[in-house]
Design an enzyme around this catalytic site. Structure first.
Site, mmCIF file in Angstrom:
data_model
loop_
_atom_site.group_PDB
_atom_site.id
_atom_site.type_symbol
_atom_site.label_atom_id
_atom_site.label_comp_id
_atom_site.label_asym_id
_atom_site.label_seq_id
_atom_site.Cartn_x
_atom_site.Cartn_y
_atom_site.Cartn_z
ATOM 1 N N HIS A 1 40.565 35.989 41.611
ATOM 2 C CA HIS A 1 40.403 37.262 40.913
ATOM 3 C C HIS A 1 39.277 37.223 39.890
ATOM 4 C CE1 HIS A 1 41.686 40.434 37.968
ATOM 5 N NE2 HIS A 1 41.976 41.079 39.080
ATOM 6 N N SER B 164 41.198 46.338 38.091
ATOM 7 C CA SER B 164 40.503 45.136 37.607
ATOM 8 C C SER B 164 39.017 45.192 37.933
ATOM 9 C CB SER B 164 41.109 43.882 38.244
ATOM 10 O OG SER B 164 42.420 43.669 37.790
ATOM 11 N N ASP C 220 40.339 35.956 32.335
ATOM 12 C CA ASP C 220 40.917 36.176 33.662
ATOM 13 C C ASP C 220 41.518 34.875 34.177
ATOM 14 O OD1 ASP C 220 41.059 37.227 36.559
ATOM 15 O OD2 ASP C 220 40.104 38.892 35.501
#
Length: 419
Positions: free
Chosen positions: A111, A272, A80
């Site tokens: 994120h 996600s 990520d």
């Protein structure tokens, strides 16, 4: 190049659809990473206000699986934007962090921090924040493959991260990234699966008004668990992509996630984060059922999900408790087949005859016959004697006669020629 955006309130996270590199000739080698343009590392500040238990955590109720397992002994790789290992949920949870961008280990997008914490973050309920990862005892490997909201030149870093994670012994690899198809990416996925890694990937989010984005990869490769976003009602969230193959769904709207610098984002959304819940479930399954192959783990997760609720929802909402505890007939049959075959039978020589044993057997047999005869006497002869008053019976002796001998007529009337 296009990018699939992963939106959250006040936040924009765009994951690139990567253009495939030229087809390699001969045996491919892991490509070297492209340099990343240094961007300011200033993610939005997270919310530090108290909050109630998120709906997603209540809905999945994965804590009910913790008496059986919390993910002990399982390694999960998160590919990520990095992860803030100083966040209270991740402190001590990240075993290793690898930067493939050349920009340092900091999570400049936020994120990756949220994804990693939903998978294996520690329980903060005692601190007044009722939030925990699905498999808090699992071990995290973090691979930073992009630095900001999006990265247009990261095509070769994703395959490299997958290979490195597989070589590091990752049992589960979470890829909350939607990329384009490429030979290097597909070969990296096959390589990791060949090393028995479960790969979980986001199915991608819809950004175009007509929802005309192409399928997302690696989610669309066979054997990869492709995850859609579902809401509280179990239905597909509108932003969840429609062009990728979907295997299973998980909460992907109104998600509370940790954010860099100790805060939280209470309104994150996207496939996600849905993928993170499924990766955490995969970690629980691998810890509870360590002998299962990666494809059997995938089968268990899909078989125990709550059921399809419409287009692009796959097997429906993931069910961590059932995934851990359910009895799967196919696995039971496979376990029976894996049992070691019995050793060949060996003939054992008879022991030498014992004379005393032989004599005893003869005496016992004779005694048994005597008792049988006595029983016959008592049961047949004695009743007959009583009925006859102990008088002798009439004996009838039949003498065989020659067939040529004439038969004398009976005495008295009725003879031949009699009137």
């Amino acid at each position: 190049m296009r990018a699939i955006e992963l939106k959250a309130t006040g936040l924009l996270l765009a994951m690139p659809l990567l253009a495939p590199p030229p087809s390699p000739s001969g045996t491919p080698r892991p490509p070297s990473p492209s340099p990343v343009t240094q961007a300011p590392c200033d993610p939005p500040r997270g919310n530090r206000a108290p909050f109630s238990e998120p709906w997603a955590q209540r809905r999945l109720a994965f804590q009910r699986a913790w008496p059986f397992t919390r993910g002990e002994g399982v390694t999960v790789a998160v590919i990520d934007s990095g992860a803030d290992a100083t966040h209270p949920m991740l402190a001590g949870r990240v075993a290793r962090s690898t930067d493939l961008t050349g920009t340092g280990d900091r999570d400049c997008a936020g994120h990756g921090t949220g994804v990693a914490a939903l998978i294996a973050g520690r329980d903060l309920s005692a601190r007044g924040f009722p939030l925990t990862g699905v498999a808090p005892a699992s071990r995290l490997l973090v691979y930073k493959q992009q630095n900001g909201d999006h990265e247009e030149k990261g095509g070769e870093r994703l395959p490299r991260a997958i290979r490195e994670a597989a070589d590091a012994g990752a049992d589960v690899i979470n890829i909350s990234i939607a990329a384009g198809d490429s030979p290097a990416l597909e070969q990296a996925v096959r390589y990791a699966q060949g090393r028995n890694a479960v790969i979980v990937a986001a199915a991608g989010n819809t950004t175009a008004p007509d929802g005309a984005e192409g399928p997302s990869y690696p989610a669309s490769y066979p054997g990869v668990v492709s995850v859609a976003s579902l809401g509280e009602d179990g239905q597909r969230v509108e932003s969840s992509g429609l062009r990728s193959r979907v295997d299973v769904g998980a909460p992907g709207e109104g998600i509370t996630v940790p954010w860099p610098n100790g805060g939280f984002n209470p309104q994150a959304q996207g496939t996600s984060y849905a993928a993170a819940y499924v990766s955490g479930t995969a970690a629980l399954v691998r810890a509870r059922h360590p002998l299962l192959r990666q494809d059997q783990v995938v089968h268990r997760i899909l078989t125990t999900a709550d059921g399809n609720t419409g287009t692009a929802t796959g097997s429906g909402m993931v069910n961590p408790v059932q995934a851990v505890t359910a009895l799967i007939p196919e696995e039971a049959a496979g376990a029976a087949l894996r049992q070691p075959s019995p050793r060949p039978a060996r003939l054992v020589a008879s022991p030498p005859e014992d004379g005393r044993t032989h004599d005893r057997a003869v005496v016992l047999a004779a005694g048994a016959l005597g008792l049988a005869a006595l029983a016959a006497l008592c049961g047949v002869v004695l009743p007959l004697g009583r009925r006859r008053g102990w008088r002798p019976g009439k004996a009838v002796i039949s003498v065989p006669r020659d067939e040529d001998e004439p038969v004398p007529p009976p005495s008295g009337r009725g003879g031949i020629g009699a009137s």
